[in-house]
Design an enzyme around this catalytic site. Structure first.
Site, PDB file in Angstrom:
ATOM      1  N   GLU A 249      17.515  26.140  36.319  1.00 40.91           N
ATOM      2  CA  GLU A 249      17.307  25.731  37.711  1.00 40.91           C
ATOM      3  C   GLU A 249      18.348  26.348  38.641  1.00 40.91           C
ATOM      4  O   GLU A 249      18.947  25.665  39.475  1.00 40.91           O
ATOM      5  CB  GLU A 249      17.297  24.200  37.820  1.00 40.91           C
ATOM      6  CG  GLU A 249      16.205  23.567  36.978  1.00 40.91           C
ATOM      7  CD  GLU A 249      16.040  22.065  37.141  1.00 40.91           C
ATOM      8  OE1 GLU A 249      17.026  21.388  37.464  1.00 40.91           O
ATOM      9  OE2 GLU A 249      14.908  21.581  36.956  1.00 40.91           O
ATOM     10  N   ASP A 324      10.632  16.489  31.102  1.00 37.17           N
ATOM     11  CA  ASP A 324      11.701  16.035  31.991  1.00 37.17           C
ATOM     12  C   ASP A 324      11.650  14.536  32.272  1.00 37.17           C
ATOM     13  O   ASP A 324      11.281  14.132  33.377  1.00 37.17           O
ATOM     14  CB  ASP A 324      11.621  16.814  33.308  1.00 37.17           C
ATOM     15  CG  ASP A 324      12.855  16.602  34.168  1.00 37.17           C
ATOM     16  OD1 ASP A 324      13.805  15.970  33.679  1.00 37.17           O
ATOM     17  OD2 ASP A 324      12.864  17.060  35.320  1.00 37.17           O
ATOM     18  N   GLU A 352      14.708   8.124  37.416  1.00 38.48           N
ATOM     19  CA  GLU A 352      14.196   9.165  38.312  1.00 38.48           C
ATOM     20  C   GLU A 352      12.670   9.167  38.402  1.00 38.48           C
ATOM     21  O   GLU A 352      12.107   9.247  39.490  1.00 38.48           O
ATOM     22  CB  GLU A 352      14.691  10.533  37.825  1.00 38.48           C
ATOM     23  CG  GLU A 352      14.098  11.696  38.602  1.00 38.48           C
ATOM     24  CD  GLU A 352      14.626  13.062  38.148  1.00 38.48           C
ATOM     25  OE1 GLU A 352      15.492  13.108  37.248  1.00 38.48           O
ATOM     26  OE2 GLU A 352      14.167  14.073  38.711  1.00 38.48           O
TER      27      GLU A 352
END
Ligand code: BDP
Length: 615
Positions: A249, A324, A352
Site C-alpha cells: 500500500e 483484510d 474496522e
C-alpha cells in the site's frame, strides 16, 4: 445526615466514588485493604494488599519456575520474577479459588497500535492516541498516569508487548526526540512486564539519515540501521524490536531495490540481533510483484520463495484471513505454506470492518474459529490491532472492551472458550446477577454471527463503502483505482449468479490450502456454506442446504441478522434494572444505531443483488 457525610468522606478517601463511565474497564475491584502480603515489595504486592479479599497471601520468588509462569499453592504465589507474580496476582483477584501452575501459551502477546505521531489513529474509533500528539511541532508530554493505567490493564490479561506506532510508520519515530519519548513509555510499562516495539519505515535511512538509498544490501544502509539499533538499545536495553510493513500500500521496502523480503528483513534482523531484538515482518503485501493476481493469493506468491531464508529472529506476521479483516474469511493459507519460518497471527481488535466502535460485536468466536484451522502450535505469537484511544471508556463502545480483554486471554490460552471469556468479562465489568448475565452472554456470543448475517453472509466480502469501511456499497466501483479496491470485483454479481470463483476453474486460490481444505473448498458441493461465495460463483437458482434458492437464502440471512440485533435490544432493555445508568444509555444508543445500520445493509444489498437475481 452526619453518617451519610461520613460515609461519603470515607468513600472519597478510599477513592471509591467513581462514576461508572467504563474508565475502570474490567478492573473494578473494590478496595478492601485487608490482606497481609508477605514477600517482596512489588506491584503484585500492592494490588493484593488493596484488593485481595483473603487475610494473607505470600509472594515467593522461585528461580526454577519458567519466565512469565506462576504457581499458586494455598495462598502462596511463586514465580521466577515480579512479572510472573503479577500475572499470578491478577489471576487470584479474578478467580480467588485458582490453584496450580499456569504459563502463557504464546511467547509474544502483543498489541499493535496504529497510532500516528500527530495523535490520530488509523482505523481508531475511540478517540485520539494515548501515546502521541503534537505540541506545536514537538511531541506532547506523555501522560504517565494514563500509560500506567494502560499497562495495568494489559498486565491483568497477560499482554507482554506493544508496538507504539502505526505500521504506516513515520520515519520521525526513530529520531532522538521520539526515542526519548519511547524510553519514557518503556519505563512506565517495564514494571508491568510489557516491552515496547516500534513500527519502522523501511526508507528511514533516507528520510532521517540523508542517505541516497535504503537498499538493504548497501553497506551504508546496514551501518545506519546498526547504529540506530545501538542508539535505541542504549536508551531502552529491553527494547523488543521492529514491526515492518514493506512494499505494501505504497510503503517503501526492499522490493524498491529488487531485493527480496528476506533480504530486507534480515538486514534489520542483523541490526537488532546483538541485543536480542526481533523483526516482525508483515505478509500483508499485494499489488507489488504479483499485481493482477487474485489478491487473496498474493501473500503466498510473495513469500513462498523466502521460506527458510529468514534469520532466526524474524517472525512473519500475517492477518488471520487472506484478504483484510473481513467479518468472515477463511484462514490465510500462508499459515500452511511457510514451514521454516516462525509465524505470528495478526488479529484486529479494532472493528474496522465489523461496525467499528458503533456495533456490539464480540470477536472471540471469530478468533477461536481461526485457531480451529491454524493450530496455535504453528504460531509463536499473536498481535492484536488495538482498539484503544483517549475516550473515557478506552474503546468507544463499552462492549468493545470485551475484545481487548478476549485478545489478551486468548493470547494467554488460545484454548479458552469464548463463553468463558465473555462470562469473566461480564462479571468483572458489570454488577449483574446470574439471571441477567445469561441473556447478555448469549447476546455477546451471537453478535459476530449476526454481524456476518446483516453485512456479508455466505462468504460475501469487502462490499464496504469506499475507504472508511463502515456502511454497504455493493455497487462500489472507482475506475481509477485497481479493481482489488472495489466491491464489484469481490462479489462478481451478474445475471448468472454471484460469488468469486477461486476454485480450479477460477483463480485456483483453493490450491494454496492444505488438504482436506483444498479439496473441500474447491468443490461447490462440499464447500462450507459460510465460505460459499468466497470460493465459488454460484447461480441464483442454486439450492442451498436449507432448500432455499441462493437469492432466497441471502434474503433469509440478511433478515436473520437484523432480527438478531432487534433481539439484542430486547435483551439490553430487560437488563436495564441491573446496569448503571450511564453505561446502559450509551450502549442503548449504539444498539439503536446498530439496528438502523443492519437494516441499511439489508436493504442496500438485497436491492442491489436482487436487481441481478430477479432479472
Ligand atoms: C487495512 C487498513 C489500512 C491498513 C492496512 C494494513 O484499511 O488502514 O494500513 O490494512 O494492515 O485493513 O496495513
Amino acid at each position: 445526615m452526619k453518617k451519610l457525610t461520613l460515609l461519603i468522606m470515607t468513600c472519597l478517601v478510599m477513592g471509591q466514588v467513581q462514576a461508572e463511565d467504563g474508565s475502570r474497564l474490567w478492573l473494578r475491584y473494590q478496595s478492601v485493604d485487608k490482606a497481609k502480603v508477605n514477600g517482596p515489595a512489588c506491584i503484585a504486592a500492592d494490588e493484593l494488599r488493596k484488593y485481595f479479599r483473603g487475610d494473607e497471601v505470600t509472594l515467593a520468588i522461585d528461580p526454577t519456575i519458567e519466565a512469565e509462569a506462576f504457581k499458586i499453592e494455598g495462598t502462596t504465589i511463586s514465580a521466577k520474577d515480579e512479572t510472573g507474580l503479577l500475572y499470578g496476582a491478577y489471576t487470584l483477584l479474578r478467580e480467588p479459588a485458582t490453584q496450580g501452575y499456569q504459563k502463557p501459551y504464546f511467547k509474544y502477546r502483543i498489541l499493535n497500535h496504529w497510532d500516528n505521531l500527530d495523535g490520530t489513529i488509523e482505523r481508531g474509533y475511540a478517540g485520539r492516541s494515548i501515546f502521541w500528539d503534537l505540541d506545536g511541532d514537538q511531541p506532547k508530554a506523555i501522560d504517565a498516569a494514563l500509560v500506567r493505567a494502560y499497562a495495568r490493564a494489559n498486565a491483568s490479561i497477560g499482554i507482554n508487548g506493544t508496538v507504539l506506532n502505526n505500521v504506516n510508520a513515520s520515519p520521525r519515530i526513530l529520531s532522538p526526540l521520539y526515542i526519548n519519548k519511547v524510553k519514557e513509555i518503556a519505563a512506565i510499562l517495564r514494571p508491568y512486564g510489557i516491552k515496547v516495539y516500534l513500527s519502522v519505515n523501511f526508507a528511514s535511512p533516507m528520510a532521517l539519515g540523508g542517505l541516497q538509498t535504503a537498499d538493504p544490501l548497501n553497506a551504508k544502509v546496514k551501518t545506519w540501521w546498526k547504529a540506530k539499533a545501538k542508539e535505541i538499545y542504549r536508551e531502552i536495553p529491553d527494547f523488543g524490536g521492529f514491526l515492518v510493513k514493506a512494499n505494501s500500500e505504497g510503503q517503501p521496502g526492499p522490493g524498491d531495490y529488487h531485493r527480496t523480503h528476506a533480504q530486507g528483513a534480515n538486514m534489520l534482523a542483523d541490526a537488532v540481533a546483538p541485543y536480542g531484538g526481533i523483526i516482525m515482518w508483515r505478509s500483508f503485501v499485494y499489488g507489488a510483484n504479483h499485481k493482477g493476481e487474485d489478491r487473496v493469493k498474493q501473500a503466498v506468491s510473495e513469500f513462498i520463495n523466502d521460506d527458510g531464508l529468514f534469520r532466526s529472529n524474524v517472525i512473519l506476521q500475517s492477518k488471520n484471513g487472506p484478504l483484510d479483516f473481513q467479518p468472515r474469511e477463511p484462514y490465510a493459507p500462508i499459515f500452511d505454506n511457510m514451514h521454516k519460518t516462525p509465524q505470528m497471527a495478526e488479529l484486529q481488535i479494532t472493528q474496522e470492518y465489523l461496525g467499528q466502535s458503533r456495533h456490539l460485536v464480540y470477536l472471540a468466536p471469530m478468533w477461536r474459529e481461526f485457531f480451529g484451522y491454524v493450530a496455535p502450535a504453528r504460531l509463536v505469537g499473536v498481535a492484536g490491532v488495538a482498539n484503544i484511544g483517549l475516550d473515557k471508556n478506552w474503546c468507544g463502545h463499552h462492549f468493545s472492551q470485551a475484545n481487548w480483554y478476549a485478545f489478551g486471554r486468548l493470547a494467554w490460552d488460545p484454548t479458552l472458550k469464548s463463553e468463558q471469556i465473555a462470562d469473566e468479562w461480564l462479571s468483572a465489568t458489570f454488577d449483574i446477577d446470574d439471571s441477567h448475565r445469561t441473556p447478555l452472554l448469549s447476546m455477546m456470543l451471537r453478535s459476530r454471527e449476526a454481524c456476518v448475517d446483516y453485512m456479508m453472509p455466505l462468504g460475501l466480502h469487502h462490499i464496504f463503502k469506499f475507504d472508511h469501511h463502515y456502511g454497504p456499497e455493493p455497487d462500489g466501483y472507482i475506475a481509477h483505482y485497481p479493481l482489488e479496491w472495489c466491491p464489484v470485483y469481490y462479489h462478481q454479481a451478474d445475471s448468472a449468479g454471484i460469488g468469486f470463483d477461486r476454485s480450479h476453474t477460477g483463480t485456483d486460490a483453493t490450491s494454496q490450502y492444505r488438504e482436506p481444505y483444498c479439496s473441500l473448498y474447491d468443490d461447490l458441493t462440499t464447500c462450507p456454506e459460510r465460505y460459499l461465495l468466497w470460493f465459488h460463483h454460484v447461480p441464483w437458482t442454486y439450492r442451498t442446504n436449507s432448500g432455499r434458492t441462493l437469492i432466497d437464502e441471502l434474503t433469509y440471512r440478511y433478515g436473520r441478522g437484523v432480527k438478531e440485533v432487534e433481539s439484542f435490544i430486547d435483551i439490553w432493555h430487560n437488563s436495564k434494572p441491573t446496569i448503571d445508568e450511564q453505561r446502559w444509555q450509551e450502549v442503548d444508543e449504539r444498539l439503536q444505531h446498530q439496528l438502523e445500520n443492519a437494516r441499511e445493509w439489508q436493504k442496500t444489498c438485497l436491492d442491489y443483488f436482487g436487481s441481478f437475481a430477479r432479472k
